[in-house]
Design an enzyme around this catalytic site. Structure first.
Site, short mmCIF file in Angstrom:
data_model
loop_
_atom_site.label_atom_id
_atom_site.label_comp_id
_atom_site.label_asym_id
_atom_site.label_seq_id
_atom_site.Cartn_x
_atom_site.Cartn_y
_atom_site.Cartn_z
N SER A 105 44.34 21.19 -14.93
CA SER A 105 44.34 20.10 -13.96
C SER A 105 45.66 19.35 -14.01
O SER A 105 46.13 18.96 -15.07
CB SER A 105 43.19 19.14 -14.27
OG SER A 105 43.12 18.13 -13.31
N GLN B 295 38.08 27.30 -10.61
CA GLN B 295 37.16 26.80 -11.64
C GLN B 295 36.57 25.45 -11.22
O GLN B 295 37.30 24.55 -10.82
CB GLN B 295 37.87 26.63 -12.98
CG GLN B 295 36.92 26.25 -14.12
CD GLN B 295 37.66 25.86 -15.39
OE1 GLN B 295 38.28 24.81 -15.45
NE2 GLN B 295 37.58 26.72 -16.40
N CYS C 196 36.04 21.54 -21.16
CA CYS C 196 37.07 20.49 -21.08
C CYS C 196 36.73 19.34 -22.03
O CYS C 196 35.64 18.77 -21.94
CB CYS C 196 37.19 19.97 -19.65
SG CYS C 196 38.46 18.69 -19.49
N LYS D 86 33.98 29.50 -18.87
CA LYS D 86 34.97 29.21 -19.90
C LYS D 86 34.42 28.08 -20.75
O LYS D 86 34.00 27.05 -20.23
CB LYS D 86 36.30 28.80 -19.28
CG LYS D 86 37.43 28.61 -20.30
CD LYS D 86 38.76 28.36 -19.60
CE LYS D 86 39.92 28.38 -20.59
NZ LYS D 86 39.88 27.26 -21.54
N ASN E 187 41.14 32.45 -26.19
CA ASN E 187 41.98 31.34 -25.75
C ASN E 187 42.13 30.34 -26.91
O ASN E 187 41.21 30.16 -27.69
CB ASN E 187 41.31 30.68 -24.54
CG ASN E 187 42.00 29.41 -24.07
OD1 ASN E 187 41.36 28.39 -23.89
ND2 ASN E 187 43.30 29.46 -23.85
N GLY E 188 43.31 29.73 -26.97
CA GLY E 188 43.54 28.68 -27.96
C GLY E 188 44.67 29.02 -28.91
O GLY E 188 44.60 30.02 -29.63
#
Length: 328
Positions: A14, A66, A96, A135, A197-198
């Site tokens: 975002s 998304q 999030c 996600k 992810n990460g």
């Protein structure tokens, strides 16, 4: 199959992954990308900002969208409105960690409310014409069971791919990634792609993620900020840019922002983008001060003309602080 083996995907960010941001990443080798994370209320209440976020370039072969939200009825309305657009898939955000999202019961809060998360997914599935993915973050820092259980139930309801951020909500974007829980998820749902992810900020950290989790597919977020060349390095073994290539990408990225928003808004928004491009490349600190006051394209061109030192081979792998954007 939504993603082929070894796919490298640009995360929905975002405030960042608009058409201009994605175009810069695609110039550097990114194929799979997302719009910015879209709050379903912006579609329910017909926000003009919501429509701008959905813009898709004619040359974008793959583009996911998304949604974030925690009210099944609102998510269903938003999903139905998205049917008027063309996307490769629709993803539900269950990860999030940002307080104003978490505080509404959405994002990572929804990921911890399994019953409501499943209702939200089902509401989207009933209305959407697109393949559905999710996600999420790991639910517990040590116990894989809550995360595995949620993922299995989502897959049973039709999720055709799952992206796992290997940190809890409390960790935000720092600290160690739990490779073991990501691996446990991959092993629990062997028939759907699991995207890791990460903490992927370099070729070395990407190789570690693949080795430790068994996931060939990766999603980049912070590691691609100011460093879109990482896509080409991971996908095609490309080299880092020289100084002139670096300047061309930065100039092209901000020029596209001007096309999208107009010069005044674009350059104001571009300040954080240019800061990211400057990080870790050995430029004088004065350039960061220049980036903080960009107002026109002429200002940007002056800044680029001052970027005389050679660009380092790549930004050093580093712990990147939470910097205000929203990403699961």
């Amino acid at each position: 199959m939504i993603y082929p083996e070894s796919a490298v995907i640009l995360a929905p960010l975002s405030g960042y992954t608009d058409w201009a941001y994605r175009r810069a990443a695609r110039r550097c080798g990114c194929r799979f990308a997302f719009t910015e994370m879209v709050d379903c209320s912006s579609l329910v209440y017909a926000s003009g900002r919501g429509e701008l976020m959905l813009r898709r370039g004619e040359d974008e072969d793959f583009l996911g969208v998304q949604l974030v939200g925690a009210i099944p009825e609102h998510l269903a309305i938003a999903a139905e409105k998205l049917n008027a657009h063309e996307f490769s898939l629709l993803d539900l955000n269950l990860g999030c960690p940002v307080p104003k999202v978490y505080g509404k019961g959405a994002g990572a809060a929804l990921g911890r409310n399994s019953e409501l998360a499943l209702r939200c997914f089902e509401a989207i599935a009933e209305k959407s014409r697109f393949p559905l993915t999710v996600k999420l973050r790991i639910v517990h820092a040590e116990d894989p069971e809550p995360t595995v259980d949620l993922v299995k139930k989502l897959v049973e309801r039709g999720a055709c791919a799952v992206t796992i951020h290997g940190r809890t909500r409390e960790a935000f974007y720092t600290g160690e990634v739990n490779f073991g829980i990501i691996r446990a998820v991959r092993e629990a749902v062997p028939d759907v792609p699991v995207i890791a992810n990460g903490g992927i900020v370099s070729v070395e950290t990407a190789e570690e993620m693949r080795r430790e989790t068994g996931c060939s597919r990766l999603m980049l977020a912070q590691g691609a900020m100011g460093n879109p060349w990482l896509f080409g390095k991971l996908s095609d073994g490309k080299d880092d840019p020289d100084l002139e290539e670096w300047k061309d990408i930065v100039h092209g990225h901000i020029s596209d922002m001007v096309t999208l928003y107009g010069e005044e808004i674009a350059l104001r928004n571009a300040r954080k983008i240019v800061h990211d491009y400057l990080k870790g490349r050995g430029f004088p600190s004065g350039l960061r001060a220049e980036a903080s006051v960009l107002t026109t394209m002429r200002d940007l061109e002056r800044l680029l003309s001052m970027a005389r030192p050679a660009v380092s081979r790549s930004p050093s792998p580093r712990v990147i602080r939470y910097d205000g954007y929203k990403e699961s």
